[in-house]
Design a protein around this motif. Structure first.
Motif, PDB file in Angstrom:
ATOM      1  N   GLU A 209      -3.956  57.838   3.551  1.00 36.84           N
ATOM      2  CA  GLU A 209      -4.000  57.158   4.848  1.00 36.84           C
ATOM      3  C   GLU A 209      -3.426  57.802   5.889  1.00 36.84           C
ATOM      4  N   GLU A 211      -2.908  56.887   9.066  1.00 39.34           N
ATOM      5  CA  GLU A 211      -1.823  56.045   9.951  1.00 39.34           C
ATOM      6  C   GLU A 211      -0.903  55.108   8.934  1.00 39.34           C
ATOM      7  N   CYS A 212      -0.211  55.774   8.120  1.00 35.10           N
ATOM      8  CA  CYS A 212       0.635  55.123   6.826  1.00 35.10           C
ATOM      9  C   CYS A 212       1.438  54.047   7.447  1.00 35.10           C
ATOM     10  N   LYS A 214       1.441  52.463  10.527  1.00 34.41           N
ATOM     11  CA  LYS A 214       0.701  51.510  11.222  1.00 34.41           C
ATOM     12  C   LYS A 214      -0.067  50.526  10.081  1.00 34.41           C
ATOM     13  N   THR A 215      -0.476  50.948   9.061  1.00 29.62           N
ATOM     14  CA  THR A 215      -1.078  50.441   7.998  1.00 29.62           C
ATOM     15  C   THR A 215      -0.162  49.526   7.467  1.00 29.62           C
ATOM     16  N   LYS A 219      -0.057  45.452   7.216  1.00 25.19           N
ATOM     17  CA  LYS A 219       0.214  44.653   6.017  1.00 25.19           C
ATOM     18  C   LYS A 219       1.407  43.594   6.223  1.00 25.19           C
ATOM     19  N   THR A 228      -4.875  40.418  11.709  1.00 22.05           N
ATOM     20  CA  THR A 228      -5.363  41.555  11.887  1.00 22.05           C
ATOM     21  C   THR A 228      -5.381  42.184  13.066  1.00 22.05           C
ATOM     22  N   GLU A 229      -5.654  43.584  13.013  1.00 22.93           N
ATOM     23  CA  GLU A 229      -5.626  44.349  14.356  1.00 22.93           C
ATOM     24  C   GLU A 229      -6.427  43.654  15.535  1.00 22.93           C
TER      25      GLU A 229
END
Length: 455
Positions: A209, A211-212, A214-215, A219, A228-229
């Motif tokens: 990933e 953008e770890c 941001k992910t 979550k 969600t974004e």
């Protein structure tokens, strides 16, 4: 009869009982302020308090009668409190008190989230007039709503509880700030750099990933709020200073808090309509969008206030034009209190002072009274007499020296409806800063002024 005008300090004139009332009133105000960081918060808090004081929902199709108490919550961001009196509304008009409940802040951009060098940020677009450098290195809270697909609504408030995390906008350390220090205050912090840190823990379930962090944050938001974004595009979220209103000084005579402008005027007008059954028909308004021009469906340039007045008029078979013409208004907004640390921008004889009572501004505007409601001598005389007759401490003043700058209020929009209007509010130090300063004596004086106005 006193030949000379002398401004009086409320605290010097107050006896023990009055001082107790001043401090007691301030405690209620601080509680309201802590629960009213945004215009949504303030309007919903007013709705709750209105229901506790016997007010019921208003309908434009309803025929009102004397004794009715109603509230109209406009899109959760603007509220009208209505108390119908016994006086003939055609001849007496409506006694109107208007204060705004929006304050300078940092709104989120529609696509705010990004990651850079192991930190996740939210990008902001400042709302209202701010000094950008004041919003760095400051504990921030996130307030607002997000609309999910299908109309489901999520309310968010993070950073106010002592167990909540807060958010933070970084500033440059002085060791590396030589170039920054050479810039003017207005340019030292760029608006596009007002990005709030919201996370720093990478997601570990996918090593590829990009953008770890941001992910991982997404979550967490999805788990707690279902977000969600893309949902940020259908949201109203903003950063405001975290923390509660606090007394200032060993004597606790002053209050420091975010959002005095203009909730320090909204609370007294609301309390007045709750505490006194006026023979006049009274309308108290919490307005939105004042800090950005009063436009939109919840600002005072909206037709909603005319619609409310027309509904009141039609309930009694009165001509709404006549009702407006005979109405009177206090535009309850703050003004710049004299600050001896920055004396050069004030004209001392014509400014307001902390702890000297409610502040009347005959006009606001800039330089040559540009974009200002300039109250008539007759209406100024009317206001003076009712305040004097009811023992209210008051003072007059301008918003700074003539060519030092200036500012405006919603007064001109009410006056544009043919309604006599004047600004009556509270002096503030450090206006538009993340934490402003007011006197408990002045907010109580405005409460007494609002009571006198509707008696």
């Amino acid at each position: 009869m006193e030949l000379k005008y002398t401004r009086k300090n409320v605290y010097k004139e107050a006896d023990g009982n009055e001082l107790e009332r001043i401090y007691e009133f301030a405690e209620g105000y601080k509680k309201f302020l802590d629960n009213s960081k945004t215009e949504r918060d303030a309007s919903l808090q007013a709705k709750l308090l209105a229901e506790q004081n016997g007010f019921k929902p208003f309908s434009f199709s309803e025929k009102l009668k004397a004794g009715d108490k109603r509230y109209f919550l406009n899109r959760d961001k603007n509220i009208f409190l209505i108390s119908v009196g016994t006086e003939d509304v055609a001849k007496d008009g409506v006694r109107i008190m208007v204060a705004h409940v929006d304050s300078p802040r940092l709104d989120l951009k529609p696509n705010p989230m990004f990651e850079d060098c192991g930190l996740c940020y939210l990008k902001t677009h400042y709302y209202g007039g701010i000094k950008k450098y004041q919003w760095t290195a400051l504990p921030l809270a996130l307030h607002g709503v997000v609309m999910l697909r299908g109309g489901e609504r999520r309310e968010i408030c993070v950073g106010e509880d002592e167990n909540d995390p807060i958010f933070y906008i970084t500033d440059l350390l002085p060791h590396l700030g030589g170039e920054q220090a050479q810039k003017t205050l207005g340019k030292a912090i760029d608006a596009e750099s007002l990005n709030a840190v919201i996370g720093g823990l990478p997601a570990v379930d996918d090593e590829e990933e990009k953008e770890c962090v941001k992910t991982a944050v997404l979550k967490l938001l999805n788990k707690k709020y279902g977000i969600t974004e893309v949902d940020f595009q259908c949201s109203e979220l903003c950063f405001v200073p975290a923390g509660k209103a606090r007394d200032v000084g060993f004597d606790g005579a002053l209050i420091s808090a975010y959002g005095h402008d203009d909730k320090v005027c909204a609370y007294p007008e609301m309390k007045a309509i709750f505490d006194y059954n006026s023979p006049h028909t009274v309308l108290a308004v919490f307005a939105d969008k004042e800090e950005v021009g009063s436009d939109g469906t919840t600002g005072m340039q909206s037709k909603v206030i005319s619609d409310v007045i027309e509904t009141i008029a039609s309930s009694f078979g009165a001509n709404p034009i006549e009702v407006r013409y005979n109405s009177k208004c206090i535009s309850a907004d703050v003004t710049a209190g004299y600050d001896p640390a920055y004396s050069s921008v004030y004209e001392k004889r014509n400014t307001t002072f902390i702890s000297c009572g409610a502040a009347i501004s005959k006009y606001t505007g800039a330089r040559g009274k540009s974009s200002s409601n300039d109250a008539s001598a007759e209406y100024m005389g009317f206001i003076r007499d009712i305040l004097d007759d009811n023992g209210v401490f008051w003072q007059t003043g301008e918003l700074g020296a003539v060519d030092a700058g200036g500012g405006g209020t919603v007064a001109k929009y009410i006056a544009n409806l043919g309604i006599d209007t004047v600004d009556v509010g509270v002096p503030v130090l450090s206006m538009h800063a993340p934490y402003e300063l007011i006197s408990k004596a002045d907010v109580y004086s405005l409460y007494k002024a609002c009571l006198a106005f509707i008696k």
